[in-house]
Design a protein around this motif. Structure first.
Motif, mmCIF file in Angstrom:
data_model
loop_
_atom_site.group_PDB
_atom_site.id
_atom_site.type_symbol
_atom_site.label_atom_id
_atom_site.label_comp_id
_atom_site.label_asym_id
_atom_site.label_seq_id
_atom_site.Cartn_x
_atom_site.Cartn_y
_atom_site.Cartn_z
ATOM 1 N N ARG A 1 0.835 -1.206 0.000
ATOM 2 C CA ARG A 1 0.000 0.000 0.000
ATOM 3 C C ARG A 1 0.872 1.259 0.000
ATOM 4 O O ARG A 1 0.544 2.258 -0.651
ATOM 5 C CB ARG A 1 -0.931 -0.005 1.215
ATOM 6 C CG ARG A 1 -1.849 1.198 1.290
ATOM 7 C CD ARG A 1 -2.860 1.120 2.419
ATOM 8 N NE ARG A 1 -3.943 0.189 2.110
ATOM 9 C CZ ARG A 1 -5.157 0.249 2.667
ATOM 10 N NH1 ARG A 1 -5.425 1.191 3.555
ATOM 11 N NH2 ARG A 1 -6.087 -0.628 2.343
ATOM 12 N N LEU B 1 -5.181 -5.116 10.041
ATOM 13 C CA LEU B 1 -4.195 -6.055 9.513
ATOM 14 C C LEU B 1 -3.726 -7.009 10.601
ATOM 15 O O LEU B 1 -3.659 -8.226 10.400
ATOM 16 C CB LEU B 1 -3.019 -5.261 8.948
ATOM 17 C CG LEU B 1 -2.014 -5.984 8.056
ATOM 18 C CD1 LEU B 1 -2.699 -6.639 6.870
ATOM 19 C CD2 LEU B 1 -0.948 -4.998 7.590
ATOM 20 N N LEU C 1 -2.449 5.187 4.386
ATOM 21 C CA LEU C 1 -1.926 4.396 5.497
ATOM 22 C C LEU C 1 -2.453 4.994 6.790
ATOM 23 O O LEU C 1 -2.154 6.146 7.113
ATOM 24 C CB LEU C 1 -0.399 4.413 5.493
ATOM 25 C CG LEU C 1 0.313 3.646 4.388
ATOM 26 C CD1 LEU C 1 1.826 3.804 4.528
ATOM 27 C CD2 LEU C 1 -0.062 2.177 4.422
ATOM 28 N N THR C 2 -3.232 4.219 7.509
ATOM 29 C CA THR C 2 -3.854 4.702 8.739
ATOM 30 C C THR C 2 -3.660 3.700 9.869
ATOM 31 O O THR C 2 -3.354 2.531 9.642
ATOM 32 C CB THR C 2 -5.361 4.906 8.543
ATOM 33 O OG1 THR C 2 -5.970 3.620 8.280
ATOM 34 C CG2 THR C 2 -5.654 5.851 7.373
ATOM 35 N N TYR D 1 -6.098 0.859 9.562
ATOM 36 C CA TYR D 1 -5.683 -0.170 8.609
ATOM 37 C C TYR D 1 -4.725 -1.161 9.260
ATOM 38 O O TYR D 1 -4.893 -2.372 9.125
ATOM 39 C CB TYR D 1 -5.018 0.490 7.399
ATOM 40 C CG TYR D 1 -4.369 -0.499 6.454
ATOM 41 C CD1 TYR D 1 -5.126 -1.402 5.716
ATOM 42 C CD2 TYR D 1 -2.981 -0.537 6.307
ATOM 43 C CE1 TYR D 1 -4.530 -2.310 4.851
ATOM 44 C CE2 TYR D 1 -2.379 -1.440 5.446
ATOM 45 C CZ TYR D 1 -3.157 -2.327 4.723
ATOM 46 O OH TYR D 1 -2.565 -3.239 3.879
ATOM 47 N N THR D 2 -3.723 -0.663 9.972
ATOM 48 C CA THR D 2 -2.767 -1.591 10.589
ATOM 49 C C THR D 2 -3.416 -2.385 11.711
ATOM 50 O O THR D 2 -3.095 -3.565 11.906
ATOM 51 C CB THR D 2 -1.532 -0.843 11.126
ATOM 52 O OG1 THR D 2 -1.935 0.207 12.005
ATOM 53 C CG2 THR D 2 -0.713 -0.269 9.992
#
Length: 203
Positions: A173, A189, A181-182, A185-186
């Motif tokens: 990404r 993940l 990238l936030t 999001y992580t």
């Protein structure tokens, strides 16, 4: 009595000035337009001083990135990968910090430049992987190993594969800019990957 100049201290100052100049210029003009001559001029040294310590601008930028990574860990107060006993929380903490660095031009610009240069220069790519990437991956593996030994992950969990499942989508990404990238999001993940390798019989 005249004090004898400290050559070591002078060399350290020059080296740091060169590394700082490389990072600043890379951010200003981009890697393709970055030159040893420009780095030398910004650092206030002769270009032969740079060539005495490094073979290329890529080598200068790599060492500068290593120094920058060390400074970031010091500023964050890291003494290694966190181990609170909560694997998900620890991974989310580190990946959030990684996202913050990727979203900070100071860190993002040299990392992107080295990634691109390493893709076409096998020797640089190997050095980049050995000196910058592998030590970071090893920290992830060590934390996952602790969790596996504690029964939080399935006994047959492939640690390197799990690390790659965590970092691969993030890197994809970031490299291709497919989406922002936030932290959300992580976090998602981490939850998704751990959901696949958690020891469902634990507890």
């Amino acid at each position: 009595m005249t004090k004898t100049p400290d050559a070591t201290r002078r060399s350290d100052r020059s080296r740091r000035a060169i590394l700082d100049a490389a990072l600043a210029l890379n951010g200003e003009v981009g890697y393709n337009k970055l030159t040893i001559e420009a780095i030398a001029a910004r650092a206030g040294v002769g270009k032969q001083t740079i060539y005495r310590w490094w073979p290329s601008k890529a080598a200068v930028l790599l060492e500068a990135s290593l120094a920058l990574a060390g400074d970031a860990e010091t500023d964050a107060g890291w003494a290694g990968f966190p181990d609170t006993g909560d694997l998900a929380a620890d991974l989310k903490y580190v990946l959030r910090a990684t996202v913050d660095e990727f979203n900070d031009e100071k860190y993002e610009a040299p990392a992107r430049a080295l990634t691109a240069a390493g893709a076409t220069d096998p020797e640089l790519g190997a050095t980049f992987t050995e000196q910058l990437l592998e030590p970071q991956l090893a920290l992830y593996e060590a934390r996952l190993r602790t969790a596996r030994d504690a029964g939080q992950l399935a006994p047959d969990t492939d640690l390197r594969l799990t690390v790659e499942m965590l970092l691969g989508p993030l890197t994809y990404r970031w490299l291709l800019r497919t989406a922002p990238l936030t932290h959300a999001y992580t976090d998602a993940l981490v939850d998704g990957v751990l959901g696949g390798v958690a020891n469902v019989t634990a507890g």
